[in-house]
Design a protein around this motif. Structure first.
Motif, PDB file in Angstrom:
ATOM      1  N   GLY A  24       0.803  -1.222   0.000  1.00 47.52           N
ATOM      2  CA  GLY A  24       0.000   0.000   0.000  1.00 47.52           C
ATOM      3  C   GLY A  24       0.835   1.270   0.000  1.00 47.52           C
ATOM      4  O   GLY A  24       0.426   2.295  -0.547  1.00 47.52           O
ATOM      5  N   LEU A  28       0.573   4.607  -2.483  1.00 42.89           N
ATOM      6  CA  LEU A  28       0.553   5.989  -2.004  1.00 42.89           C
ATOM      7  C   LEU A  28       1.696   6.791  -2.620  1.00 42.89           C
ATOM      8  O   LEU A  28       1.539   7.975  -2.940  1.00 42.89           O
ATOM      9  CB  LEU A  28       0.654   6.014  -0.480  1.00 42.89           C
ATOM     10  CG  LEU A  28      -0.525   5.402   0.283  1.00 42.89           C
ATOM     11  CD1 LEU A  28      -0.217   5.358   1.775  1.00 42.89           C
ATOM     12  CD2 LEU A  28      -1.806   6.180   0.026  1.00 42.89           C
ATOM     13  N   LYS A  88      -9.261   5.277   3.346  1.00 43.88           N
ATOM     14  CA  LYS A  88      -9.166   4.806   1.965  1.00 43.88           C
ATOM     15  C   LYS A  88     -10.244   5.434   1.092  1.00 43.88           C
ATOM     16  O   LYS A  88      -9.966   5.884  -0.030  1.00 43.88           O
ATOM     17  CB  LYS A  88      -9.273   3.278   1.923  1.00 43.88           C
ATOM     18  CG  LYS A  88      -9.186   2.710   0.505  1.00 43.88           C
ATOM     19  CD  LYS A  88      -9.157   1.195   0.521  1.00 43.88           C
ATOM     20  CE  LYS A  88      -9.093   0.642  -0.902  1.00 43.88           C
ATOM     21  NZ  LYS A  88      -8.966  -0.840  -0.911  1.00 43.88           N
ATOM     22  N   GLY A 132      -3.092  10.696   3.337  1.00 46.19           N
ATOM     23  CA  GLY A 132      -2.213   9.596   2.942  1.00 46.19           C
ATOM     24  C   GLY A 132      -1.181   9.279   4.006  1.00 46.19           C
ATOM     25  O   GLY A 132      -0.842   8.109   4.223  1.00 46.19           O
ATOM     26  N   VAL A 135      -2.544   7.092   6.693  1.00 41.45           N
ATOM     27  CA  VAL A 135      -2.534   5.688   6.285  1.00 41.45           C
ATOM     28  C   VAL A 135      -1.110   5.133   6.312  1.00 41.45           C
ATOM     29  O   VAL A 135      -0.868   4.027   6.800  1.00 41.45           O
ATOM     30  CB  VAL A 135      -3.146   5.537   4.876  1.00 41.45           C
ATOM     31  CG1 VAL A 135      -3.048   4.087   4.406  1.00 41.45           C
ATOM     32  CG2 VAL A 135      -4.601   5.995   4.876  1.00 41.45           C
ATOM     33  N   ILE A 194      -4.781   2.576  -5.511  1.00 37.70           N
ATOM     34  CA  ILE A 194      -5.265   2.733  -4.135  1.00 37.70           C
ATOM     35  C   ILE A 194      -6.445   1.806  -3.885  1.00 37.70           C
ATOM     36  O   ILE A 194      -6.529   1.133  -2.847  1.00 37.70           O
ATOM     37  CB  ILE A 194      -5.653   4.198  -3.867  1.00 37.70           C
ATOM     38  CG1 ILE A 194      -4.395   5.074  -3.837  1.00 37.70           C
ATOM     39  CG2 ILE A 194      -6.415   4.330  -2.545  1.00 37.70           C
ATOM     40  CD1 ILE A 194      -4.679   6.555  -3.819  1.00 37.70           C
ATOM     41  N   VAL A 198      -4.393  -0.604  -1.237  1.00 38.42           N
ATOM     42  CA  VAL A 198      -4.324   0.094   0.051  1.00 38.42           C
ATOM     43  C   VAL A 198      -5.373  -0.502   0.991  1.00 38.42           C
ATOM     44  O   VAL A 198      -6.556  -0.542   0.653  1.00 38.42           O
ATOM     45  CB  VAL A 198      -4.554   1.611  -0.118  1.00 38.42           C
ATOM     46  CG1 VAL A 198      -4.691   2.292   1.247  1.00 38.42           C
ATOM     47  CG2 VAL A 198      -3.395   2.241  -0.890  1.00 38.42           C
TER      48      VAL A 198
END
Length: 403
Positions: A24, A28, A88, A132, A135, A194, A198
């Motif tokens: 993931g 990003l 997300k 982002g 995450v 994504i 992700v």
């Protein structure tokens, strides 16, 4: 109401912790490549944009300034507004709007519509980076936060190594509008990545205005000031570097894309070094980066008329300037983490406040007749101020702790 730090176990226990870089993070990084290209490529295209839209170089710089202002708004307001949306899902929505903004820039028939597209893209840029990073740090353990941030921001460095010079070359041959069309296409691919890889992680909402007080403690404010002056000092000089290289150093316009490769390589080296050094000693990394940046700015401002010195200085400015970037992010997040999601957006806003001020002041200085090295000297002053604030932050508060 306070929240657990976004980097704690509460982020998402279901995410597997592994020594390997999570897939993931690469998705990003791809998205940050697109937003980084949108932000930085304008520097190499500025003379062409100014000519095509019939505005002065100084006024064309407004496209940089307003983009940076948009990032500030997005990093603070939009990140906070979306803090209760699953990260997300928020990233996907933001990416779609980013595509629309860049299409407006690519297709806008006049300066005003192109400007509107830049503002929209800027707002989503700031929100994407803020969300982002929430995450990104959720995907690794606390010992690897600096590297996770550097991996995601690595997309920005790659945008400068490959994207900016190639985008500048493409813009010179096929028109600058084609470059923004390519950025929109890249953003579509990044959005699909994504969606595919992700993972879902828990949000870290900023639930009330009371939470914002955590941005106002002494160390958080100093950290944001360091980020503003430090990154703004570099970016203010970089905004007009194409003009410096052609008007002062004597390079032909066709050489600018390849010279920008040096800047991009410097960014990549600086980011790679900082990813590890920040995890070892945050303040020492920031201090070393800023001292190096200041020295290079003084060298470039003094000897910009020497082509070889200008080229080498460009690479070193990128290296030292971006070596501090993960540190800015980490320092602000460390001292403002209880503010929830906005803690990740605050440093994005801080560096882009510096970008906005730096590009605006650089344009003012050029328009006022101070020459094409004036943005470099302005950047040196800003870097010096960042070092002063870093020294102040290293001293304990007179009466009580910072957080």
């Amino acid at each position: 109401m306070t929240h657990e730090p976004i980097t704690s176990e509460t982020t998402h226990e279901a995410v597997t912790r592994t020594p390997r870089t999570p897939l993931g993070l690469y998705a990003l990084a791809l998205a940050s490549f697109a937003v980084g290209l949108a932000e930085f490529v304008i520097a190499g295209l500025l003379p062409d944009v100014a000519t095509d839209l019939s505005v002065s170089a100084g006024n064309a710089g407004i496209l940089v300034t307003t983009y940076a202002v948009g990032i500030i708004v997005g990093a603070l307001a939009l990140t906070t507004a979306l803090s209760r949306v699953p990260p997300k899902s928020a990233l996907i929505r933001i990416s779609v709007i980013f595509v629309i903004g860049n299409l407006l820039s690519a297709l806008g028939p006049n300066f005003e519509i192109v400007l509107a597209g830049r503002i929209i893209a800027g707002i989503t840029n700031g929100a994407f980076l803020g969300m982002g990073l929430v995450v990104a740090v959720s995907l690794v353990d606390a010992r690897r936060h600096g590297r996770a941030i550097a991996t995601m921001l690595g997309g920005l460095t790659l945008a400068n190594v490959l994207g900016v010079p190639l985008g500048t070359a493409l813009g010179q041959h096929f028109g600058w509008r084609a470059v923004f069309g390519i950025i929109a296409a890249l953003a579509v691919v990044a959005t699909l990545a994504i969606v595919a890889v992700v993972p879902h992680v828990a949000s870290a909402p900023t639930s009330s205005l009371a939470d914002l007080r955590h941005l106002l403690n002494r160390q958080a404010l100093l950290a944001m000031g360091i980020a503003t002056f430090g990154f703004g000092g570099m970016f203010g000089a970089f905004t007009y570097v194409a003009l410096t290289l052609t008007k002062v150093s004597g390079y032909p316009a066709g050489a600018v894309p390849w010279l920008l490769v040096l800047f991009g390589i410097g960014l990549m080296v600086g980011n790679a070094l900082a990813g590890r050094l920040v995890d070892r000693s945050l303040d020492a990394t920031l201090a070393g980066s800023l001292v190096g940046l200041l020295a290079v700015q003084i060298l470039l401002g003094t000897l910009a008329g020497h082509p070889v010195v200008a080229a080498l200085s460009l690479g070193l400015m990128g290296m030292f300037g971006f070596a501090a970037a993960p540190g800015y992010q980490q320092k602000v997040m460390r001292h403002a983490r209880a503010a929830g999601a906005i803690a990740s957006g605050a440093p994005i806003a801080a560096v882009n406040l510096g970008n906005a001020l730096g590009s605006w002041l650089g344009g003012v200085l050029i328009t006022a007749g101070f020459g094409y090295t004036s943005p470099i000297w302005m950047g040196a002053v800003a870097t010096g101020l960042a070092l002063v604030l870093l020294a102040v932050a290293a001293r304990p508060a007179p009466k009580q702790g910072d957080d």
